[in-house]
Scaffold this active site. Structure first.
Site, PDB file in Angstrom:
ATOM      1  N   LYS A 115       0.829  -1.212   0.000  1.00  9.36           N
ATOM      2  CA  LYS A 115       0.000   0.000   0.000  1.00  9.36           C
ATOM      3  C   LYS A 115       0.856   1.252   0.000  1.00  9.36           C
ATOM      4  O   LYS A 115       0.531   2.219  -0.689  1.00  9.36           O
ATOM      5  CB  LYS A 115      -0.944  -0.001   1.205  1.00  9.36           C
ATOM      6  CG  LYS A 115      -2.166  -0.874   0.993  1.00  9.36           C
ATOM      7  CD  LYS A 115      -3.255  -0.597   2.009  1.00  9.36           C
ATOM      8  CE  LYS A 115      -4.487  -1.446   1.699  1.00  9.36           C
ATOM      9  NZ  LYS A 115      -5.496  -1.355   2.743  1.00  9.36           N
ATOM     10  N   LYS A 198      -3.929  -8.487  -6.283  1.00  6.16           N
ATOM     11  CA  LYS A 198      -5.126  -8.716  -5.466  1.00  6.16           C
ATOM     12  C   LYS A 198      -6.223  -7.717  -5.834  1.00  6.16           C
ATOM     13  O   LYS A 198      -5.935  -6.532  -6.030  1.00  6.16           O
ATOM     14  CB  LYS A 198      -4.733  -8.523  -3.989  1.00  6.16           C
ATOM     15  CG  LYS A 198      -5.851  -8.784  -3.004  1.00  6.16           C
ATOM     16  CD  LYS A 198      -5.435  -8.411  -1.576  1.00  6.16           C
ATOM     17  CE  LYS A 198      -5.861  -7.005  -1.213  1.00  6.16           C
ATOM     18  NZ  LYS A 198      -6.434  -6.851   0.138  1.00  6.16           N
ATOM     19  N   LYS A 201     -10.166  -2.642  -2.884  1.00  6.29           N
ATOM     20  CA  LYS A 201     -11.047  -1.474  -2.944  1.00  6.29           C
ATOM     21  C   LYS A 201     -10.271  -0.234  -3.363  1.00  6.29           C
ATOM     22  O   LYS A 201     -10.814   0.662  -3.986  1.00  6.29           O
ATOM     23  CB  LYS A 201     -11.672  -1.220  -1.566  1.00  6.29           C
ATOM     24  CG  LYS A 201     -12.762  -2.194  -1.193  1.00  6.29           C
ATOM     25  CD  LYS A 201     -13.530  -1.684   0.022  1.00  6.29           C
ATOM     26  CE  LYS A 201     -13.453  -2.653   1.179  1.00  6.29           C
ATOM     27  NZ  LYS A 201     -12.222  -2.599   1.958  1.00  6.29           N
TER      28      LYS A 201
END
Ligand code: AQP
Length: 336
Positions: A115, A198, A201
């Protein structure tokens, strides 16, 4: 006899869940809620760590996620469904756990690495770095035995166990050691346009994400446009056919078919035909959930009442655990 405790949660970081959250988390939750004393949290404090966090939409997304939990089959009469920030013990226990978490071990978390790389230096915060410790506090506050999650959370649950063991051995037995549980199928769903990443969202593009609240025609279109290959065979082969295998895995997760049964079903059939069948299965699963979510969202006051009542139940348990931890770590108890 009291049932063993189960805890899990999802971030309200978007107004809709995606199919990975659905097969990785919700499908398991629904199946386990009879057997366990289940706590399902809407982890809004976690959502604040998201680069795209928007204060104008968070409250609605939080309520909307409660509606999606219920619409997907979480029964408020059986399970405690509440909002993380309504129980302040989550933040308080995080601080205590921060003081026993090594910088190096937090730095090894692959989700943080992924992230922070995606968000860039300016949007990577101490909060994002601390996300796994907040998650450990979430789980440990409820004397949790089992944590049903998707495969991406494996490392975070391991850290939770390590922290619980460390705290117990330094300060005395306070925490129950939890275990992660993963679904047999659908534990990791990949982006339809980038089937080695993956489904997330917070992904940049919408085209590879199947949102629970998408219109059925949009869902079907995204599946028909999913990236595949030129091999022309429908079989499980993550290495050489990640796109096809991802769709097959979604199909088995939703239909309950075994991998062999699914492969047999599509032997000799073309990719277009295969994709159409997967699209029909996804739409058939999502449509009633979507319709029920919209109905529930039409009465926000009722959702707020439910969340308030459940927060009280969660708070009683969380505060008792926090008090044990505060006492064990040596803080001076406040006279009441
Ligand atoms: N792609 C996935 N496949 C299977 N399971 C998944 N989960 C998430 N993505 C997949 C599972 O969904 C639950 C809740 O996830 P979360 O929203 O709390 O955090 P996340 O894992 O970071 O999910 P996202 O979609 O990637 O959200 P953002 O982008 O907002 O961070 C967990 O049980 C997770 O395993």
């Amino acid at each position: 006899m009291t049932k063993p405790r189960l805890y899990s949660g999802i971030q309200p970081s978007k107004d809709s869940l995606h199919i990975g959250n659905y097969t990785g988390a919700l499908v398991q939750w629904r199946a386990l809620q009879d057997e366990y004393d289940a706590f399902f949290s809407i982890v809004d404090l976690h959502a604040l760590t998201n680069a795209a966090h928007d204060p104008k939409i968070l409250a609605d997304a939080t309520r909307g996620l409660a509606a999606q939990y219920i619409a997907a089959g979480i029964e408020p009469a059986k399970s405690c469904l509440y909002v993380q920030s309504h129980v302040s013990a989550h933040s308080e226990l995080t601080w205590l756990l921060n003081t026993i978490t090594g910088f190096g071990e937090a730095n090894r978390m692959t989700q943080f690495k992924d992230k922070s790389q995606r968000f860039g230096a300016d949007a990577t915060t101490v909060g994002l770095f601390d996300y796994p410790v907040l998650m450990a506090a979430d789980i440990l506050l409820y004397d949790t035995v089992i944590v049903p999650v998707g495969d991406d959370q494996r490392q975070h649950v391991e850290l939770t166990r390590d922290l619980a063991e460390r705290f117990n051995s330094r300060f005395g037995e306070v925490f129950v050691l939890p275990k992660a549980q993963f679904p047999e199928e659908g534990a990791r769903v990949y982006d339809l346009q980038n089937p080695t990443a993956k489904m997330s969202k917070s992904a940049e593009s919408d085209a590879g994400i199947l949102w629970l609240l998408d219109e059925p025609s949009v869902t079907a279109k995204k599946i028909m446009r999913a990236v595949t290959d030129t091999l022309g065979v429908v079989r499980f082969d993550w290495e050489n056919q990640p796109g096809i295998t991802n769709l097959l895995s979604i199909y088995t997760a939703l239909t309950g078919r075994s991998e062999q049964e699914a492969e047999d079903e599509f032997t000799g059939r073309g990719y277009g035909d295969f994709k159409k069948t997967v699209a029909d299965a996804v739409v058939a699963e999502f449509e009633p959930v979507r319709a029920r979510t919209l109905e529930l969202q039409a009465d926000p006051a009722e959702l707020d009442r439910l969340l308030a009542a459940n927060a009280e139940r969660a708070e009683a348990i969380a505060n008792a655990t926090l008090k044990r931890a505060q006492d064990a770590i040596g803080l001076l108890p406040r006279l009441r």
